[in-house]
Design an enzyme around this catalytic site. Sequence first.
Site, mmCIF file in Angstrom:
data_model
loop_
_atom_site.group_PDB
_atom_site.id
_atom_site.type_symbol
_atom_site.label_atom_id
_atom_site.label_comp_id
_atom_site.label_asym_id
_atom_site.label_seq_id
_atom_site.Cartn_x
_atom_site.Cartn_y
_atom_site.Cartn_z
ATOM 1 N N TYR A 1 31.371 -12.932 25.974
ATOM 2 C CA TYR A 1 32.625 -12.810 26.730
ATOM 3 C C TYR A 1 32.851 -14.074 27.578
ATOM 4 C CZ TYR A 1 35.518 -11.099 30.674
ATOM 5 O OH TYR A 1 36.456 -10.946 31.650
ATOM 6 N N ILE B 1 45.659 -7.410 18.342
ATOM 7 C CA ILE B 1 45.850 -8.828 18.643
ATOM 8 C C ILE B 1 45.429 -9.735 17.468
ATOM 9 C CG2 ILE B 1 43.631 -9.412 19.779
ATOM 10 C CD1 ILE B 1 47.169 -10.197 21.067
ATOM 11 N N LYS C 1 35.795 -16.922 27.158
ATOM 12 C CA LYS C 1 36.737 -17.232 28.234
ATOM 13 C C LYS C 1 36.633 -18.712 28.637
ATOM 14 C CE LYS C 1 38.785 -13.247 28.996
ATOM 15 N NZ LYS C 1 40.233 -13.035 29.059
ATOM 16 N N ARG D 1 45.760 0.856 22.031
ATOM 17 C CA ARG D 1 45.774 2.261 22.478
ATOM 18 C C ARG D 1 47.074 2.527 23.193
ATOM 19 N NH1 ARG D 1 41.689 2.568 26.940
ATOM 20 N NH2 ARG D 1 42.099 0.360 27.054
HETATM 21 N N1 SER Z 1 34.885 -7.719 35.436
HETATM 22 C C1 SER Z 1 34.480 -8.486 34.299
HETATM 23 C C2 SER Z 1 33.278 -7.938 33.669
HETATM 24 O O1 SER Z 1 32.503 -7.330 34.374
HETATM 25 C C3 SER Z 1 34.220 -9.903 34.691
HETATM 26 O O2 SER Z 1 35.320 -10.665 34.410
HETATM 27 O O3 SER Z 1 33.069 -8.125 32.505
#
Ligand code: SER
Length: 310
Positions: A138, A49, A142, A35
């Site tokens: 997520y 990416i 990570k 964006r």
């Molecule tokens: N702030 C992020 C989230 O809430 C955590 O790394 O996904």
Amino acid sequence: MPILVTGATGQIGTILTRSLREIYGTDQVIASDIRRPINATGPFVMLDILNVQRIYEIVEDHNITEIYHLAAILSANGEWNPEKTWNINLNGLLSILELARVKKIKKVFFPSTIAVFGKTTPRKPTGQDVPILPETVYGMSKAAGEMWCHYYHQRYGLDVRCLRYPGIIGHDSDAGGGTTDYAVEIFHEALSQGAYTCFLAENTRLPMMYMDDAMRATIELMQRPSKEIKLRHGYNVAGFSMSPGDLAAEITKHIPHFEIKYKPDFRQAIAESWSEEIDDQQAQEDWGWKAKFDLELMTADMIEKLSFEL
Ligand code: SER
């Protein structure tokens, strides 16, 4: 020393790009994202990416020597499309690490998160090397990303540095798709409506950090001599811990008519699987990290800055 920032129009990327430009010069920092920024503060290139060839082109065209790789989908949004989240978060990182190795990039920054923790992790406090079994895609991406950073350092000597950010609160960019977003939204609603309905329960404590501290942590980590950086997966970094109830009470000191309601949704379970309090002793010892903002200072500064902007 041209620097590339990926995910540069996100909550952290917007402010990090600006901070890096203040230090190294506007033209030395190339912002990239899928964006366009609303208010560009310097050079910007479009970048998906997953388009590996395009990343190489940008790095070659601009003689990039450092990369801050922020492009990612966050915890709550990630749950709507796990496969896409894994692809962007993990394969995006692998492309950057491999490019960094091939192109001899001098330094790479990778943001990790408190979302790597899970129900098997001690929550209060959460130490540096603890069991991790993340509950979100997520967090999984990570956690795996941290290991890949460690691997690229051990195997190829790549200078990659990584922080586990807590929830980040700032006044100058919107949070998007995370579980800690309430802590930014609440200020906007408190000032414009005098009321907010929170998607987490009143006493859900989570580690948080003010944007100023997050920028300082990132830049200090990246500026230290490589030999001081003993961990190449994510350093725990603490700011302060708070619940929505704590934050509402603090906001009420400035806006006495402020009202909060609680309507927890699916993000509640995500929050409950994370840490409550971070032990960041290793970051303190290795590179001298110390947060400046607590709940009180952060709240006062947010309200002052946002009142001025509104
Ligand atoms: N702030 C992020 C989230 O809430 C955590 O790394 O996904």
